[in-house]
Design a protein around this motif. Structure first.
Motif, PDB file in Angstrom:
ATOM      1  N   MET A 164      -9.966  74.260   9.994  1.00 36.45           N
ATOM      2  CA  MET A 164      -9.053  73.496   9.126  1.00 36.45           C
ATOM      3  C   MET A 164      -7.933  74.385   8.576  1.00 36.45           C
ATOM      4  O   MET A 164      -6.789  73.939   8.441  1.00 36.45           O
TER       5      MET A 164
ATOM      6  N   GLN B 238     -10.364  70.014   1.240  1.00 35.44           N
ATOM      7  CA  GLN B 238     -11.071  70.758   2.286  1.00 35.44           C
ATOM      8  C   GLN B 238     -12.293  71.454   1.685  1.00 35.44           C
ATOM      9  O   GLN B 238     -13.367  71.492   2.296  1.00 35.44           O
TER      10      GLN B 238
ATOM     11  N   CYS C 128     -14.364  75.072   8.421  1.00 37.08           N
ATOM     12  CA  CYS C 128     -13.363  75.422   7.401  1.00 37.08           C
ATOM     13  C   CYS C 128     -12.263  76.296   8.019  1.00 37.08           C
ATOM     14  O   CYS C 128     -11.068  76.073   7.785  1.00 37.08           O
TER      15      CYS C 128
END
Ligand code: BGP
Length: 466
Positions: A194, A166, A191
């Motif tokens: 995620m 990631q 981000c």
């Protein structure tokens, strides 16, 4: 620290090897698979696309037979979301479930533990067209996809990994083909989504399949200060917070790293956090930490007039004005592709991580990307790869002696495959695949010298690294 008696690798150590779906499978549009963002890649600058790759999809039985001959204890591969749910949400593709079910059964039949990455750089294109990770709906899509693959495979797959690198997707969206070169602000919003998605997936697996284990797989490396100047140490610490600890802190503690949050505030990068997001992040807990380690970075305090001319790649950055500037490390050599070679760095990185989180760690990637030559008698003499891996294993064993709970080591890669952005000639595998960038030939498999070496390492549980 020095150890008078170096303990061996523990029993049950997961001697593994890694691949990812879009880099190894090929069959990009077969048997109902939908398109992923990677399928948009066209051949360029003499570099292949991801349509055929190593054609593992059609060579799977042969590839697993070779894994059995190698004696692998674990195989880390990723599931292509678009083989299971072609449009990212909605209809399920039975043939995709069959392919991975077959792979998992074959692995288990020969005593290889499947380690499944749920998502490795290949977001469904249909989701990308609706904003990808910028769109909160992708969180729900990921959780729904998680439920489908847990229901299908968690009775046989004990080890799961949520999102591969990631941190690298956030820092290098252009290089990793995630569709667009996004602004820093929107990268950190993606981000955040995620983080929420992977936390929800971890919680879901724990609720539905309590015997399974799940963790993240970021790219984590020690960042060295170029000198003992306090300003250089501060630069190393801040860059390490932004590239490393932001991620593990969010996965493990369910919160934002305070140094990173201050950087976000300073630069107007704070993501929008909806009610319930922080609770979701706090409720998802990894059982272990995946760690992709290739190379360390060395940095100094940046000059006031610092300019950044390129975004770099996973192991290469120029720096961030006001935070750090990358410099060469005179103590370390480099690979053909300019990544530093730092076996001691894996020990440093493992120890730093263990002292921060005290969780079991699985090395999910480490390896040497280099050109290989197939000789006329069908051999590949890759002593350079053996040397690279041996030194990293030696340091990993020392890290275990230092107190790190290292449960396994999965080099990148099991078999030659297409690099993220540097083509097929940047080879990493124990198994050579006979093809070039523009001619896929018959894709015949050959065992490299490193195959025989690794076979002996595994058979002796790491006692013979010679
Ligand atoms: C990691 C990725 C892998 C892999 C590896 C080697 O960042 O998780 O997918 O490709 O790096 O990198 P490259 O292919 O760029 O040489």
């Amino acid at each position: 620290m020095h150890h008078d008696h170096v303990k061996p690798f523990p029993e049950g150590f997961l001697w593994g090897a890694s691949t990812s779906a879009y880099q190894v499978e090929g069959a990009w549009d077969e048997d109902g698979k939908g398109m992923s963002v990677q399928d948009l890649t066209e051949p360029h600058d003499g570099i292949t696309d991801f349509k055929v790759t190593s054609d593992h999809y059609h060579h799977m039985a042969e590839d697993v037979e070779l894994m059995a001959e190698l004696g692998l204890k674990a195989y880390r591969f990723s599931i292509a979301w678009t083989r299971i749910i072609p449009e990212g949400v909605g209809d399920i593709n039975r043939k995709g479930l069959e392919f991975y079910g077959d792979l998992i059964d074959r692995l288990i039949a020969v005593g290889i533990e499947p380690v499944v990455t749920m998502y490795h750089f290949d977001l469904p294109l249909a989701l990308q067209k609706q904003g990808g990770w910028s769109n909160r709906a992708t969180i729900d899509a990921f959780v729904d996809y998680s439920r489908v693959i847990f229901d299908a495979f968690a009775d046989r797959v004990k080890y799961w990994l949520t999102i591969n690198e990631q941190n690298m997707m956030v820092l290098h969206s252009a290089v990793l083909g995630t569709g667009e070169d996004v602004s820093e602000k929107s990268a950190y919003q993606q981000c955040h989504h995620m983080f929420v998605a992977s936390s929800k997936a971890m919680k879901l697996l724990h609720e539905t399949h309590p015997g399974c284990k799940i963790g993240p797989a970021p790219n984590i490396i020690s960042v060295y200060p170029a000198s003992s100047k306090p300003e250089d140490v501060a630069a190393a610490n801040e860059w390490s917070c932004l590239r490393n600890w932001l991620y593990y802190d969010a996965y493990v503690y369910g919160r934002y790293n305070p140094i990173v949050w201050a950087y976000f505030e300073e630069h107007d990068l704070c993501p929008t956090i909806e009610p319930g997001d922080l609770e979701a992040m706090a409720e998802g807990h990894p059982d272990y930490l995946g760690m992709n380690y290739y190379a360390t970075e060395t940095v100094q305090a940046p000059p006031a007039d610092m300019e950044v001319t390129s975004g770099g790649d996973q192991q290469h950055t120029q720096g961030i004005p006001g935070m750090y500037q990358s410099v060469a490390n005179p103590n370390l050599g480099k690979t053909q592709y300019g990544w530093t070679i730092d076996p001691v760095g894996i020990r440093n990185t493992l120890c730093e991580t263990a002292s921060r989180y005290d969780l079991p760690i699985l090395i999910t990637e480490n390896g040497l990307g280099q050109h290989d030559t197939l000789t006329e008698d069908g051999k590949v003499h890759d002593d350079y790869r053996i040397d690279f891996l041996r030194k990293h294993y030696e340091q990993a064993r020392l890290a275990i002696n230092d107190g790190v709970k290292l449960i396994g080591f999965c080099p990148w890669s099991y078999i030659d495959l297409v690099s993220t952005h540097e083509g097929f000639n940047k080879r990493y595998g124990f198994v050579y695949v006979d093809r070039t960038e523009d001619d896929v030939k018959e894709l015949k498999r050959y065992k490299k010298d490193s195959f025989d070496w690794y076979k002996k390492v595994i058979a002796t549980n790491g006692a013979d690294l010679g």
